[in-house]
Motif scaffolding. Structure first.
Motif, mmCIF file in Angstrom:
data_model
loop_
_atom_site.group_PDB
_atom_site.id
_atom_site.type_symbol
_atom_site.label_atom_id
_atom_site.label_comp_id
_atom_site.label_asym_id
_atom_site.label_seq_id
_atom_site.Cartn_x
_atom_site.Cartn_y
_atom_site.Cartn_z
ATOM 1 N N LEU A 176 -5.752 59.337 25.262
ATOM 2 C CA LEU A 176 -5.444 59.260 26.684
ATOM 3 C C LEU A 176 -5.262 60.655 27.266
ATOM 4 C CD1 LEU A 176 -2.812 56.367 26.664
ATOM 5 C CD2 LEU A 176 -5.243 56.213 27.290
ATOM 6 N N PRO A 177 -5.843 60.916 28.442
ATOM 7 C CA PRO A 177 -5.557 62.188 29.116
ATOM 8 C C PRO A 177 -4.111 62.236 29.565
ATOM 9 C CG PRO A 177 -6.920 60.765 30.506
ATOM 10 C CD PRO A 177 -6.777 60.069 29.188
ATOM 11 N N PRO A 178 -3.625 63.396 29.949
ATOM 12 C CA PRO A 178 -2.216 63.500 30.347
ATOM 13 C C PRO A 178 -1.923 62.647 31.570
ATOM 14 C CG PRO A 178 -3.416 65.495 30.908
ATOM 15 C CD PRO A 178 -4.319 64.685 30.042
ATOM 16 N N GLY A 179 -0.762 62.011 31.556
ATOM 17 C CA GLY A 179 -0.320 61.231 32.701
ATOM 18 C C GLY A 179 0.386 62.113 33.712
ATOM 19 N N PRO A 180 0.904 61.513 34.764
ATOM 20 C CA PRO A 180 1.615 62.277 35.793
ATOM 21 C C PRO A 180 2.754 63.105 35.188
ATOM 22 C CG PRO A 180 1.231 60.027 36.537
ATOM 23 C CD PRO A 180 0.841 60.068 35.087
ATOM 24 N N GLY A 181 2.749 64.393 35.509
ATOM 25 C CA GLY A 181 3.781 65.281 35.002
ATOM 26 C C GLY A 181 3.557 65.791 33.597
ATOM 27 N N GLN A 182 2.473 65.336 32.920
ATOM 28 C CA GLN A 182 2.223 65.775 31.536
ATOM 29 C C GLN A 182 1.215 66.905 31.436
ATOM 30 O OE1 GLN A 182 0.999 61.941 29.745
ATOM 31 N NE2 GLN A 182 2.857 62.053 28.490
ATOM 32 N N GLU A 183 0.443 67.148 32.474
ATOM 33 C CA GLU A 183 -0.648 68.117 32.371
ATOM 34 C C GLU A 183 -0.098 69.519 32.098
ATOM 35 O OE1 GLU A 183 -4.584 69.666 34.842
ATOM 36 O OE2 GLU A 183 -3.195 68.232 35.769
ATOM 37 N N VAL A 184 -0.713 70.193 31.131
ATOM 38 C CA VAL A 184 -0.364 71.570 30.805
ATOM 39 C C VAL A 184 -1.340 72.471 31.518
ATOM 40 C CG1 VAL A 184 -0.191 73.281 28.953
ATOM 41 C CG2 VAL A 184 0.606 70.938 28.569
ATOM 42 N N ARG A 185 -0.832 73.330 32.387
ATOM 43 C CA ARG A 185 -1.690 74.184 33.212
ATOM 44 C C ARG A 185 -1.853 75.586 32.650
ATOM 45 N NH1 ARG A 185 -2.671 71.590 37.969
ATOM 46 N NH2 ARG A 185 -1.248 69.859 38.480
ATOM 47 N N GLN A 186 -0.934 76.012 31.768
ATOM 48 C CA GLN A 186 -1.021 77.337 31.170
ATOM 49 C C GLN A 186 -0.685 77.270 29.689
ATOM 50 O OE1 GLN A 186 1.513 80.119 33.374
ATOM 51 N NE2 GLN A 186 -0.333 81.125 34.101
ATOM 52 N N THR A 187 -1.375 78.118 28.920
ATOM 53 C CA THR A 187 -1.053 78.270 27.516
ATOM 54 C C THR A 187 -0.705 79.736 27.277
ATOM 55 O OG1 THR A 187 -3.430 78.486 27.099
ATOM 56 C CG2 THR A 187 -2.421 76.352 26.665
ATOM 57 N N PHE A 188 0.043 80.000 26.207
ATOM 58 C CA PHE A 188 0.608 81.333 26.010
ATOM 59 C C PHE A 188 0.249 81.849 24.620
ATOM 60 C CE2 PHE A 188 3.022 79.071 29.147
ATOM 61 C CZ PHE A 188 3.231 80.026 30.143
ATOM 62 N N CYS A 189 0.187 83.170 24.527
ATOM 63 C CA CYS A 189 -0.290 83.811 23.302
ATOM 64 C C CYS A 189 0.694 83.621 22.160
ATOM 65 C CB CYS A 189 -0.541 85.288 23.563
ATOM 66 S SG CYS A 189 -1.369 86.129 22.217
ATOM 67 N N GLY A 190 1.977 83.771 22.399
ATOM 68 C CA GLY A 190 2.967 83.551 21.360
ATOM 69 C C GLY A 190 3.372 84.785 20.593
#
Length: 475
Positions: free
Chosen positions: A460-474
């Motif tokens: 399932l794709p992300p539901g409302p409020g679940q979408e990740v818009r940025q990822t980080f290097c760490g």
């Protein structure tokens, strides 16, 4: 149970200026998260031995087993187009190499093993999140048939790493065909060290491209490998996020899973990486960046190609200019397989582009659109299903022109049902930071069977409020 790793360390036999020898920094209280038993066996290592005290000591950097020769590799690189003449393994150590059960030489490397001479201002450590991210995504990529480094094991260190906040430390044991990068060649080219470039090229040819007979042939082989790799990335909606030259492996494997991500909703210009503010490494820019990286590699090889620099430039330029056509062929082959096309037609690229355009206009989920083409449910991936209807007519007409029925089994093998979606990865990491590794094990088990719907919720794709818009290097 005795731990035995059949080391045979060819890179360590190169001159000392290629690396810095040193042990890992010990950690306080390592404990095992996971061991990749199948990979261990393929490397000639008993996976049960890796779970012993001696095994965990190796995987955490607390002890180097017999035959290991720990070293940090030197390299340079262009990072977001900016030149850094010295980078190197700032938080990693190559323990050594083994020749696996199929006769292929493999590196075994620790990531997060402490400071090295290349650490600059860093602490040389890794926190738990990026370790689990790389473990899951690299193994999923392997399961999808995409050339990649792999994860042999992950341990927590029992120590705290300071990033934006205190976080649990961890170490990843990574396996690669090699860790030689475009940036490795750049390191020596920047110093005018032609002898080192020649030694490195000879090492790469013997290790990765044994049928190659010249430096120009090496350039051609790497162009072919990168064309195939980037086409496969695009075929699963993968965005690397940091396609710097120090993250471009000469072997043609995907390396360094920092702020990488798989798209949910298709967007050609999609960027996730928090540090890619200009969109340099967006999804649809990846082929352009690959050819830019290859041009830097070609520049390093010029002294080996010909003593006449002008002639060398002409020959290298001709090779690099071959990339767009080579990539286009790989890209069309990748997407023909996804569409179940077993013949080639001149307008196939237009058919593929038309689908992608409609997916973008209709807010369609990338993975579920292609998975649905085999069973007639592709329109369900669209917010506005009617957008797909005209394309389906063109697609059916194209299928009708090819002989025989669609090989749905082959089509299924080209279209994963489950990928490591960003919101699932973030939830898995959050649970692990809290001490619960069950979501990690569940997500890993599902994504190494990407063509089987073992857990429908993970498709399932992300539901409302679940979408990740940025990822980080760490780091």
């Amino acid at each position: 149970m005795t731990l035995h790793v059949p080391f045979d360390n060819s890179y360590a036999r190169l001159p000392e200026r290629f690396f810095a020898r040193q042990p890992a920094d010990p950690v306080r209280a390592p404990s095992l998260i996971a061991v990749n038993a199948d990979l261990a066996r393929a490397l000639g290592i008993d996976p049960d031995a890796l779970a012993t005290d001696d095994g965990i000591a190796m995987l955490s950097g607390n002890a180097a087993p017999t035959g290991a020769d720990p070293l940090a590799q030197a390299y340079a690189g262009h990072q977001f187009g900016g030149w850094s003449p010295q980078l190197g393994d700032g938080r990693a150590l190559l323990l050594g190499e083994v020749v696996d059960q199929s006769g292929q030489r493999r590196d075994i490397q620790l990531k997060g093993s402490g400071r090295t001479p290349f650490s600059r201002m860093g602490d040389g450590r890794a926190w738990l999140g990026p370790v689990l991210r790389e473990y899951v995504i690299s193994e999923a990529m392997h399961a999808m048939g995409i050339p990649t480094t792999r994860a042999l094991a992950a341990v927590v260190t029992g120590e705290t790493v300071l990033r934006e906040r205190p976080l649990p430390g961890a170490v990843l044991t990574r396996v690669a065909a090699s860790h030689i990068r475009v940036g490795t060649f750049q390191y020596f080219a920047a110093r005018g060290d032609v002898e080192a470039i020649r030694l490195l090229a000879d090492h790469v040819i013997a290790r990765h491209y044994p049928t190659v007979t010249s430096p120009l042939g090496l350039l051609d082989a790497v162009i072919d490998a990168q064309s195939d790799l980037i086409a496969k990335w695009l075929g699963v909606g993968f965005i690397h996020g940091v396609m710097n030259t120090d993250n471009c492996a000469i072997s043609g494997e995907t390396i360094d899973y920092g702020p990488c991500a798989f798209m949910d909703r298709y967007e050609g210009g999609k960027v996730f990486s928090s540090i890619d503010r200009g969109g340099r490494y967006a999804y649809d820019k990846q082929p352009d960046i690959a050819v830019w990286n290859l041009a830097q590699f070609a520049t390093c090889l010029l002294p080996l190609i010909s003593d006449d620099r002008d002639q060398a430039v002409d020959q290298a330029s001709e090779a690099v200019h071959r990339f767009p056509q080579c990539f286009a062929e790989c890209w069309q082959a990748t997407f023909r397989a996804k569409l179940g096309l077993n013949t080639a037609e001149a307008n196939d690229a237009l058919l593929i582009d038309s689908l992608l355009s409609r997916m973008e206009a209709g807010g369609a989920d990338f993975t579920n659109t292609f998975a649905g083409l085999a069973n007639g449910t592709a329109a369900a991936a669209f917010h506005e299903p009617e957008i797909l209807d005209p394309w389906l007519e063109d697609y059916q007409a194209r299928l009708d022109r090819q002989p025989g029925d669609v090989d749905t089994d082959a089509m299924t093998r080209a279209n994963p049902l489950i990928i490591p979606r960003n919101h699932q990865i973030e939830a898995m990491i959050a649970a692990a930071v809290g001490g619960d590794f069950a979501p990690f094990h569940h997500l890993h088990a599902a994504t190494i069977q990407p063509f089987n719907l073992t857990d429908p919720d993970l498709a399932l794709p992300p539901g409302p409020g679940q979408e990740v818009r940025q990822t980080f290097c760490g780091t």
